[in-house]
Scaffold this active site. Sequence first.
Site, PDB file in Angstrom:
ATOM      1  N   CYS A  29      -7.754  -1.420   7.111  1.00 12.23           N
ATOM      2  CA  CYS A  29      -6.653  -1.904   6.276  1.00 12.23           C
ATOM      3  C   CYS A  29      -5.699  -2.766   7.100  1.00 12.23           C
ATOM      4  O   CYS A  29      -5.392  -2.442   8.245  1.00 12.23           O
ATOM      5  CB  CYS A  29      -5.896  -0.715   5.684  1.00 12.23           C
ATOM      6  N   TRP A  62      -5.330  -8.163   3.631  1.00 16.18           N
ATOM      7  CA  TRP A  62      -4.560  -9.238   3.004  1.00 16.18           C
ATOM      8  C   TRP A  62      -4.143 -10.268   4.038  1.00 16.18           C
ATOM      9  O   TRP A  62      -4.096  -9.969   5.230  1.00 16.18           O
ATOM     10  CB  TRP A  62      -3.326  -8.669   2.303  1.00 16.18           C
ATOM     11  N   ASP A 113      -9.347  -2.925   2.877  1.00 14.58           N
ATOM     12  CA  ASP A 113      -8.234  -3.286   1.995  1.00 14.58           C
ATOM     13  C   ASP A 113      -7.366  -4.202   2.853  1.00 14.58           C
ATOM     14  O   ASP A 113      -6.551  -3.738   3.649  1.00 14.58           O
ATOM     15  CB  ASP A 113      -7.461  -2.028   1.588  1.00 14.58           C
ATOM     16  N   SER A 165       0.844  -1.197   0.000  1.00 17.49           N
ATOM     17  CA  SER A 165       0.000   0.000   0.000  1.00 17.49           C
ATOM     18  C   SER A 165       0.877   1.243   0.000  1.00 17.49           C
ATOM     19  O   SER A 165       1.870   1.289   0.736  1.00 17.49           O
ATOM     20  CB  SER A 165      -0.867   0.037   1.260  1.00 17.49           C
TER      21      SER A 165
HETATM   22  C1  LIG Z   1      -3.581  -5.130  -1.413  1.00 21.15           C
HETATM   23  C2  LIG Z   1      -2.387  -5.548  -0.569  1.00 21.15           C
HETATM   24  C3  LIG Z   1      -1.653  -4.577   0.084  1.00 21.15           C
HETATM   25  C4  LIG Z   1      -0.553  -4.953   0.877  1.00 21.15           C
HETATM   26  N1  LIG Z   1       0.144  -3.982   1.527  1.00 21.15           N
HETATM   27  C5  LIG Z   1       1.182  -4.336   2.324  1.00 21.15           C
HETATM   28  C6  LIG Z   1       1.924  -3.332   3.038  1.00 21.15           C
HETATM   29  O1  LIG Z   1       1.658  -2.131   2.932  1.00 21.15           O
HETATM   30  N2  LIG Z   1       2.951  -3.740   3.838  1.00 21.15           N
HETATM   31  C7  LIG Z   1       3.272  -5.082   3.984  1.00 21.15           C
HETATM   32  O2  LIG Z   1       4.212  -5.388   4.743  1.00 21.15           O
HETATM   33  N3  LIG Z   1       2.596  -6.041   3.303  1.00 21.15           N
HETATM   34  C8  LIG Z   1       1.576  -5.699   2.472  1.00 21.15           C
HETATM   35  N4  LIG Z   1       0.908  -6.671   1.774  1.00 21.15           N
HETATM   36  C9  LIG Z   1       1.416  -8.061   1.836  1.00 21.15           C
HETATM   37  C10 LIG Z   1       2.563  -8.214   0.796  1.00 21.15           C
HETATM   38  O3  LIG Z   1       2.058  -8.122  -0.522  1.00 21.15           O
HETATM   39  C11 LIG Z   1       3.290  -9.569   0.912  1.00 21.15           C
HETATM   40  O4  LIG Z   1       2.352 -10.609   0.870  1.00 21.15           O
HETATM   41  C12 LIG Z   1       4.092  -9.683   2.195  1.00 21.15           C
HETATM   42  O5  LIG Z   1       5.027  -8.615   2.270  1.00 21.15           O
HETATM   43  C13 LIG Z   1       4.862 -11.013   2.253  1.00 21.15           C
HETATM   44  O6  LIG Z   1       5.651 -11.160   1.107  1.00 21.15           O
HETATM   45  P1  LIG Z   1       6.967 -12.059   1.134  1.00 21.15           P
HETATM   46  O7  LIG Z   1       7.387 -12.302  -0.264  1.00 21.15           O
HETATM   47  O8  LIG Z   1       7.979 -11.469   2.056  1.00 21.15           O
HETATM   48  O9  LIG Z   1       6.475 -13.389   1.823  1.00 21.15           O
HETATM   49  P2  LIG Z   1       6.182 -14.801   1.093  1.00 21.15           P
HETATM   50  O10 LIG Z   1       7.446 -15.520   0.882  1.00 21.15           O
HETATM   51  O11 LIG Z   1       5.309 -14.578  -0.089  1.00 21.15           O
HETATM   52  O12 LIG Z   1       5.348 -15.492   2.247  1.00 21.15           O
HETATM   53  C14 LIG Z   1       4.205 -14.806   2.735  1.00 21.15           C
HETATM   54  C15 LIG Z   1       3.024 -15.720   2.965  1.00 21.15           C
HETATM   55  O13 LIG Z   1       2.909 -16.683   1.938  1.00 21.15           O
HETATM   56  C16 LIG Z   1       2.455 -17.875   2.466  1.00 21.15           C
HETATM   57  N5  LIG Z   1       3.492 -18.902   2.339  1.00 21.15           N
HETATM   58  C17 LIG Z   1       4.790 -18.716   2.073  1.00 21.15           C
HETATM   59  N6  LIG Z   1       5.434 -19.879   2.043  1.00 21.15           N
HETATM   60  C18 LIG Z   1       4.512 -20.823   2.292  1.00 21.15           C
HETATM   61  C19 LIG Z   1       4.551 -22.232   2.391  1.00 21.15           C
HETATM   62  N7  LIG Z   1       5.680 -22.914   2.219  1.00 21.15           N
HETATM   63  N8  LIG Z   1       3.383 -22.895   2.656  1.00 21.15           N
HETATM   64  C20 LIG Z   1       2.224 -22.219   2.808  1.00 21.15           C
HETATM   65  N9  LIG Z   1       2.137 -20.881   2.727  1.00 21.15           N
HETATM   66  C21 LIG Z   1       3.257 -20.208   2.474  1.00 21.15           C
HETATM   67  C22 LIG Z   1       2.176 -17.637   3.903  1.00 21.15           C
HETATM   68  O14 LIG Z   1       0.836 -17.268   4.076  1.00 21.15           O
HETATM   69  C23 LIG Z   1       3.101 -16.510   4.232  1.00 21.15           C
HETATM   70  O15 LIG Z   1       2.697 -15.800   5.365  1.00 21.15           O
HETATM   71  C24 LIG Z   1      -0.186  -6.317   0.988  1.00 21.15           C
HETATM   72  C25 LIG Z   1      -0.933  -7.288   0.313  1.00 21.15           C
HETATM   73  C26 LIG Z   1      -2.020  -6.904  -0.450  1.00 21.15           C
HETATM   74  C27 LIG Z   1      -2.811  -7.979  -1.165  1.00 21.15           C
END
Ligand SMILES: Cc1cc2nc3c(=O)[nH]c(=O)nc-3n(C[C@H](O)[C@H](O)[C@H](O)COP(=O)(O)OP(=O)(O)OC[C@H]3O[C@@H](n4cnc5c(N)ncnc54)[C@H](O)[C@@H]3O)c2cc1C
Length: 305
Positions: A257, A304, A302, A79
Amino acid sequence: MAQFSNYPLIRVLAEYTRNPSERNALSYLCSREGGTAYLSQVRANQLCLLDLLLALPSCQPPLTRLMEQLPRLMPRPYSAASTMKKGHVDFVFNTVNFERENGRLFARRGVCTGWLEDLYSQTVSERPKIHVYGRSNQNFRYPEDLTSPVIMIGPGTGVAPFRGFLQWREEREVQKNDASLGPAWLFTGCRYQDADFLFSDDWKTWLESGILTRISSCFSRDDPQSSVKYVQHEIKRNFKDVLDFMESNSKATIFVCGDARNMAKDVQLALVDGLIVEKGIDKAGAESIMADWIMAKRYLQDIWT
Ligand SMILES: Cc1cc2nc3c(=O)[nH]c(=O)nc-3n(C[C@H](O)[C@H](O)[C@H](O)COP(=O)(O)OP(=O)(O)OC[C@H]3O[C@@H](n4cnc5c(N)ncnc54)[C@H](O)[C@@H]3O)c2cc1C
């Protein structure tokens, strides 16, 4: 390697596992009978490809076969925590941590947030260029009518868009007590006030200038004795005012949010409970008021997982 282990992936791993007991364990997990075991052992514990490869040494799939099973790396949305006025956009992120426990054989961080965190140890010139693109959310916008009262509920990084909302209000250069700007009330929180209270200086400045008219903040780890830890507790505690806010103006809007798994549900429950108590109605009546707010776009989310 951090890809979560779904059925097709486990099936391929089983094909290339020499040790019969390891192969049987994998075959069971992706069978119809093994569905419950898959959910409780693999899915719930968020085991990834590398966890399985480490746990089952005789599983040695060829790289090409493995690559066929791995999806493209997907973009992560964040966001905007500011307007565009200064020529850049701020955003805040929470590093996702997976501890080494419950069958996970190594500690790891989220793919994107772990990478973003590492960028901070590099100098600005060392940092790679990041490809980002904007995606507007038509259903989560500050009301067109500036007189509309707004309640903003965003703990943790969920507070990001509300900083943008308040900057936007500030940019309208509407002075304190100007009748054209409706009241703005922020509910936010974090674990420790001193360690992770995002944008606290901004809230202070905006409270003084009247851009923000009220803030209700809570800190879940500061006082172990306190019963007010999360935003839903603050909402319950202040519910009479929340209701006055919503009933004082038919355009008053609540924005929520952040975390969908717990926070968003708990906030809705707190509002329903508040309506039951304050209006002396039953649960169905309270849920019907919530449904009306949602239909009228006076309750916008909004969120997630
Ligand atoms: C509209 C929107 C707005 C957002 N805004 C923000 C924001 O402002 N700030 C913020 O910090 N985040 C925000 N997010 C979340 C962000 O997009 C990411 O999802 C978050 O930062 C995690 O990403 P990552 O790649 O670090 O984690 P990832 O590696 O993608 O892991 C995150 C999640 O994926 C799942 N996952 C990963 N590995 C596994 C596995 N082996 N088995 C099962 N499930 C698994 C789990 O649910 C885990 O918690 C937002 C999401 C949306 C949809």
